[in-house]
Write a protein that holds these residues in place. Structure first.
Motif, PDB file in Angstrom:
ATOM      1  N   GLY A  70       0.785  -1.225   0.000  1.00  6.69           N
ATOM      2  CA  GLY A  70       0.000   0.000   0.000  1.00  6.69           C
ATOM      3  C   GLY A  70       0.817   1.274   0.000  1.00  6.69           C
ATOM      4  N   SER A  71       2.161   1.156  -0.004  1.00  3.35           N
ATOM      5  CA  SER A  71       3.014   2.345   0.092  1.00  3.35           C
ATOM      6  C   SER A  71       3.156   3.068  -1.246  1.00  3.35           C
ATOM      7  CB  SER A  71       4.396   1.946   0.621  1.00  3.35           C
ATOM      8  OG  SER A  71       4.993   0.987  -0.231  1.00  3.35           O
ATOM      9  N   GLY A  72       2.815   2.372  -2.353  1.00  3.24           N
ATOM     10  CA  GLY A  72       2.937   2.994  -3.669  1.00  3.24           C
ATOM     11  C   GLY A  72       3.960   2.330  -4.581  1.00  3.24           C
ATOM     12  N   LYS A  73       4.481   1.164  -4.185  1.00  3.57           N
ATOM     13  CA  LYS A  73       5.519   0.473  -4.980  1.00  3.57           C
ATOM     14  C   LYS A  73       5.037   0.132  -6.387  1.00  3.57           C
ATOM     15  CE  LYS A  73       6.338  -3.118  -2.410  1.00  3.57           C
ATOM     16  NZ  LYS A  73       5.334  -2.846  -1.367  1.00  3.57           N
ATOM     17  N   SER A  74       3.855  -0.472  -6.479  1.00  4.17           N
ATOM     18  CA  SER A  74       3.365  -0.872  -7.811  1.00  4.17           C
ATOM     19  C   SER A  74       3.140   0.344  -8.695  1.00  4.17           C
ATOM     20  CB  SER A  74       2.050  -1.643  -7.700  1.00  4.17           C
ATOM     21  OG  SER A  74       2.255  -2.812  -6.969  1.00  4.17           O
ATOM     22  N   THR A  75       2.596   1.395  -8.096  1.00  7.20           N
ATOM     23  CA  THR A  75       2.358   2.628  -8.847  1.00  7.20           C
ATOM     24  C   THR A  75       3.678   3.178  -9.382  1.00  7.20           C
ATOM     25  OG1 THR A  75       0.434   3.114  -7.475  1.00  7.20           O
ATOM     26  CG2 THR A  75       1.391   4.955  -8.689  1.00  7.20           C
ATOM     27  N   LEU A  76       4.703   3.205  -8.530  1.00  7.62           N
ATOM     28  CA  LEU A  76       6.013   3.699  -8.942  1.00  7.62           C
ATOM     29  C   LEU A  76       6.618   2.794 -10.013  1.00  7.62           C
ATOM     30  CD1 LEU A  76       8.276   5.754  -8.563  1.00  7.62           C
ATOM     31  CD2 LEU A  76       9.141   4.359  -6.660  1.00  7.62           C
ATOM     32  N   MET A  77       6.471   1.469  -9.831  1.00  5.45           N
ATOM     33  CA  MET A  77       6.976   0.508 -10.809  1.00  5.45           C
ATOM     34  C   MET A  77       6.326   0.739 -12.177  1.00  5.45           C
ATOM     35  SD  MET A  77       6.788  -2.462 -12.668  1.00  5.45           S
ATOM     36  CE  MET A  77       5.310  -3.389 -12.258  1.00  5.45           C
ATOM     37  N   HIS A  78       5.021   0.963 -12.166  1.00  7.31           N
ATOM     38  CA  HIS A  78       4.311   1.179 -13.440  1.00  7.31           C
ATOM     39  C   HIS A  78       4.786   2.452 -14.135  1.00  7.31           C
ATOM     40  CE1 HIS A  78       1.323  -1.871 -12.008  1.00  7.31           C
ATOM     41  NE2 HIS A  78       1.397  -2.168 -13.283  1.00  7.31           N
ATOM     42  N   ILE A  79       5.110   3.475 -13.363  1.00  3.50           N
ATOM     43  CA  ILE A  79       5.592   4.710 -13.986  1.00  3.50           C
ATOM     44  C   ILE A  79       7.020   4.526 -14.484  1.00  3.50           C
ATOM     45  CG2 ILE A  79       6.147   7.151 -13.595  1.00  3.50           C
ATOM     46  CD1 ILE A  79       3.605   7.284 -11.872  1.00  3.50           C
ATOM     47  N   ILE A  80       7.894   3.945 -13.641  1.00  6.92           N
ATOM     48  CA  ILE A  80       9.275   3.692 -14.071  1.00  6.92           C
ATOM     49  C   ILE A  80       9.260   2.835 -15.343  1.00  6.92           C
ATOM     50  CG2 ILE A  80      11.458   2.524 -13.521  1.00  6.92           C
ATOM     51  CD1 ILE A  80      11.001   3.279 -10.583  1.00  6.92           C
TER      52      ILE A  80
END
Ligand code: ADP
Ligand code: ADP
Length: 233
Positions: free
Chosen positions: A43-53
């Motif tokens: 829930g910290s935002g890892k997947s969201t960051l991964m998708h942007i990277i």
């Protein structure tokens, strides 16, 4: 030099009346040849960051450049092109096609890139040799161990000669022996000059990277990796 540059990246998901701010102003620079782990709880935002990277999604706000190309306002088709040219993905679930041999799985990204068949087979075999599976080219995923399957998916990530290797929980499905095996492979790729970004929730996996960046509630903080502090005698 900087390969990946993010400045003031925000990502907001609007679900009905509620907006969730998954990234709240992320700045991140990754140099060519670096090995960075991104850690954080669920829930910290890892997947969201991964998708942007990984150019699977774009920021709501802020700037993201990969290899000098500003990707933050690209169309879906342009993003797909950047992904194919620049990024080798490694996933937790391997994402190998079960009916295809290791060689054909590894060759798939080259097919999408329009590389002729004979060259595809040759380059797939070379990539499998680089991950230590030169003697498993005609095996199907079901005939390989979990660690070997993840090696095949690393070979698939390497075969296009990408700018960045992006690994999302690559050891999440592996036992400890295969985890050590796959982490050894990432070390070897880093030593060979590859740029690696690895996302994990496991501290002991992150400790293998040269840099550790923690994400908490949509914000990043740099950490000192355990080995950099010096091992106790
Ligand atoms: P992690 O990968 O660290 O578990 P995520 O990036 O998946 O974190 O999620 C960060 C926050 O954004 C969470 O509050 C999550 O519920 C929310 N979120 C993620 N994806 C969506 C989405 N598609 N729609 C709405 N909220 C989302
Ligand atoms: P999980 O973290 O649950 O195992 P994956 O890591 O398999 O999920 O995939 C993360 C997301 O990236 C998924 O939404 C998947 O559809 C997407 N994805 C994976 N590979 C690619 C690719 N090469 N191009 C576009 N999208 C991809």
């Amino acid at each position: 030099s900087a390969l990946l540059e993010m400045a003031g990246v925000r990502k907001t998901y609007a679900t009905g009346a509620v907006a969730v701010e998954a990234l709240r102003g992320v700045d991140l620079t990754v140099d060519e040849g670096d090995f960075v782990a991104i850690v954080g709880p669920s829930g910290s935002g890892k997947s969201t960051l991964m998708h942007i990277i990984g150019c699977l999604d774009v920021p709501t706000q802020g700037r993201y450049a990969l290899g000098g190309e500003d990707v933050s306002s690209m169309t879906e088709a342009q993003l797909a092109d950047v992904r194919n040219r620049r990024i080798g993905f490694v996933f937790q679930q391997f994402n190998l096609l079960p009916s295809m041999t290791a060689e054909r799985n590894v060759a798939l990204p080259l097919m999408y890139a329009g590389v002729p068949r004979a060259e595809r087979a040759q380059r797939a075999r070379e990539a499998l040799e680089r991950v230590g599976l030169g003697d498993r080219t005609h095996h199907r995923p079901g005939e390989l161990s979990g660690g070997q399957q993840q090696r095949v998916s690393v070979a698939r990530a390497l075969v296009t000669n990408p700018t960045l290797i992006l690994a999302d929980e690559p050891t999440g499905n592996l036992d400890s022996r295969s985890t050590t095996d796959v982490l050894g492979l990432f070390h070897a790729l880093h030593d060979a000059g590859r740029t690696i970004v690895l996302i994990t929730h496991e501290a002991e996996v992150a400790a293998e990277a040269r840099r550790v960046v923690r994400i908490t509630d949509g914000l990043l903080t740099e950490e000192t990796p355990a080995h950099a502090a010096g091992a106790p005698v």
